[in-house]
Scaffold this motif. Structure first.
Motif, short mmCIF file in Angstrom:
data_model
loop_
_atom_site.label_atom_id
_atom_site.label_comp_id
_atom_site.label_asym_id
_atom_site.label_seq_id
_atom_site.Cartn_x
_atom_site.Cartn_y
_atom_site.Cartn_z
N TYR A 36 0.83 -1.20 0.00
CA TYR A 36 0.00 0.00 0.00
C TYR A 36 0.87 1.26 0.00
N ALA A 37 1.97 1.23 0.75
CA ALA A 37 2.88 2.38 0.77
C ALA A 37 3.48 2.62 -0.61
N LEU A 38 3.80 1.57 -1.34
CA LEU A 38 4.34 1.73 -2.69
C LEU A 38 3.32 2.40 -3.62
N THR A 39 2.09 1.92 -3.58
CA THR A 39 1.06 2.49 -4.46
C THR A 39 0.76 3.94 -4.10
N GLU A 40 0.75 4.26 -2.81
CA GLU A 40 0.48 5.63 -2.40
C GLU A 40 1.64 6.56 -2.74
N SER A 41 2.86 6.06 -2.69
CA SER A 41 4.00 6.89 -3.08
C SER A 41 3.91 7.27 -4.56
N ILE A 42 3.52 6.32 -5.38
CA ILE A 42 3.36 6.60 -6.81
C ILE A 42 2.22 7.59 -7.03
N ASP A 53 1.63 11.07 2.78
CA ASP A 53 1.35 10.87 4.20
C ASP A 53 0.74 9.51 4.45
N HIS A 54 -0.14 9.08 3.56
CA HIS A 54 -0.73 7.74 3.70
C HIS A 54 0.35 6.66 3.61
N ALA A 55 1.31 6.84 2.71
CA ALA A 55 2.40 5.87 2.59
C ALA A 55 3.24 5.83 3.85
N ALA A 56 3.51 7.02 4.43
CA ALA A 56 4.29 7.06 5.66
C ALA A 56 3.56 6.37 6.81
N LEU A 57 2.27 6.60 6.93
CA LEU A 57 1.49 5.96 7.98
C LEU A 57 1.44 4.45 7.78
N ALA A 58 1.37 4.01 6.54
CA ALA A 58 1.36 2.56 6.27
C ALA A 58 2.66 1.92 6.74
N ILE A 59 3.78 2.59 6.51
CA ILE A 59 5.07 2.06 6.99
C ILE A 59 5.09 2.04 8.52
N GLY A 60 4.50 3.06 9.14
CA GLY A 60 4.42 3.07 10.60
C GLY A 60 3.61 1.90 11.14
N PHE A 61 2.47 1.60 10.51
CA PHE A 61 1.69 0.43 10.92
C PHE A 61 2.47 -0.86 10.69
N ALA A 62 3.26 -0.90 9.62
CA ALA A 62 4.05 -2.10 9.34
C ALA A 62 5.09 -2.34 10.42
N VAL A 63 5.65 -1.26 10.98
CA VAL A 63 6.59 -1.42 12.09
C VAL A 63 5.91 -2.12 13.26
N MET A 64 4.66 -1.76 13.53
CA MET A 64 3.91 -2.40 14.60
C MET A 64 3.67 -3.87 14.29
N PHE A 65 3.27 -4.19 13.05
CA PHE A 65 3.06 -5.59 12.67
C PHE A 65 4.36 -6.38 12.80
N ASP A 66 5.48 -5.76 12.42
CA ASP A 66 6.76 -6.46 12.48
C ASP A 66 7.13 -6.79 13.92
N GLY A 67 6.81 -5.90 14.85
CA GLY A 67 7.09 -6.20 16.24
C GLY A 67 6.18 -7.26 16.83
N LEU A 68 4.97 -7.36 16.29
CA LEU A 68 4.01 -8.31 16.84
C LEU A 68 4.24 -9.73 16.38
N ASP A 69 4.66 -9.93 15.11
CA ASP A 69 4.76 -11.30 14.61
C ASP A 69 5.82 -12.10 15.36
N ALA A 98 9.80 0.01 -0.14
CA ALA A 98 8.77 1.04 0.03
C ALA A 98 9.34 2.37 0.55
N PRO A 99 10.13 2.37 1.63
CA PRO A 99 10.65 3.67 2.09
C PRO A 99 11.67 4.29 1.16
#
Length: 276
Positions: A36-42, A53-69, A98-99
């Protein structure tokens, strides 16, 4: 002698297999956020700055998912080789590709025409190289983490506390996402600001492949009977992120980046004073 019931073993097998899927679901959410971050960056490069901003927030949510798995896998005792490889591939996409694309489109490609077209053209070429190097540094950081056994930083910290050797790739991606979100997606238009942005990217990439120590947070144990301090810390951080997300996220990202730099400087000064 009584024979064991045949249904006893079969009863636990489906539940066990289902538990192994649980950490992979968080990893899949990680990949979805990165895509999603890739598509929003484009889309942001096409003229909608809110998409950045949507792409940045998506990466922020991904950091949370990465810590949870990983934490879910350890808590349920369902760690596997497949899960580790799946997580590494997800991190390359979400925290590498993505970043790096977001950093280029937001901080280099969007620069307005200036009075120095040759300098701007060279800066764009340099931006492609630095954003690519950020991706390579993140991939190398992941590869080193996967093959290392009990790695030790060059500047050891408190005995008994675990540290990351080099800045983790989610933290590096978090720096990019936090800066973009702080500006609410409004891209960089000035030539000199773009140069400062590329310097920050290059330094962040260096920190990922360095052997400097960064706090891992692994000593936070929520399996204790009274994990009061850990719970209170998480509640306070979440409240700040929800109410003051632009300021809280960039403060957390920059504080973590500077923590590794200050730890390295403190260690160097301590060695010099001891030697003198």
């Amino acid at each position: 002698m009584a024979m064991p019931e045949l249904g006893t073993v079969q009863k636990h097998t489906p539940q066990r297999r289902g538990m192994y899927v649980l950490p992979s679901l968080f990893t899949a959410g990680n990949i979805a956020a990165g895509y999603y971050a890739l598509t929003e960056s484009i889309r942001g490069a096409a003229g909608d700055p809110r998409a950045f901003d949507h792409a940045a927030l998506a990466i922020g949510f991904a950091v949370m998912f990465d810590g949870l798995d990983g934490r879910v896998a350890r808590m349920t005792n369902t760690s596997s080789d497949f899960g580790k490889e799946f997580d590494s591939l997800a991190d390359v996409i979400t925290f590498g590709v993505a970043p790096s694309l977001l950093a280029y489109l937001w901080g280099v490609h969007a620069v307005l025409p200036s009075a120095y077209p040759e300098v701007q053209e060279r800066l764009r070429g340099l931006g492609i190289v630095i954003c690519f190097l950020f991706l390579i540094c993140g991939a190398c950081r992941l590869a080193r983490f996967n093959i290392s056994v009990n790695p030790q930083p060059r500047n050891p910290g408190r005995p008994g506390r675990k540290y990351f050797v080099g800045m983790p790739i989610p933290a590096g991606a978090g720096v990019i996402a936090a800066v973009v979100h702080f500006e609410l997606g409004s891209p960089i238009h000035e030539l000199w600001l773009s140069g400062v942005w590329l310097a920050l990217l290059a330094f962040t990439g260096f920190l990922m492949v360095s052997s400097w120590r960064f706090w891992s947070g692994k000593e936070l144990n929520f399996a204790e009977r009274q994990p009061v301090r850990g719970v209170l810390l998480i509640v306070v951080v979440l409240a700040l992120v929800i109410w003051f997300s632009e300021y809280a996220l960039i403060a957390i990202a920059m504080a973590y980046l500077l923590s590794g730099v200050l730890a390295r400087l403190a260690y160097s000064w301590g060695r010099r004073s001891t030697a003198s």
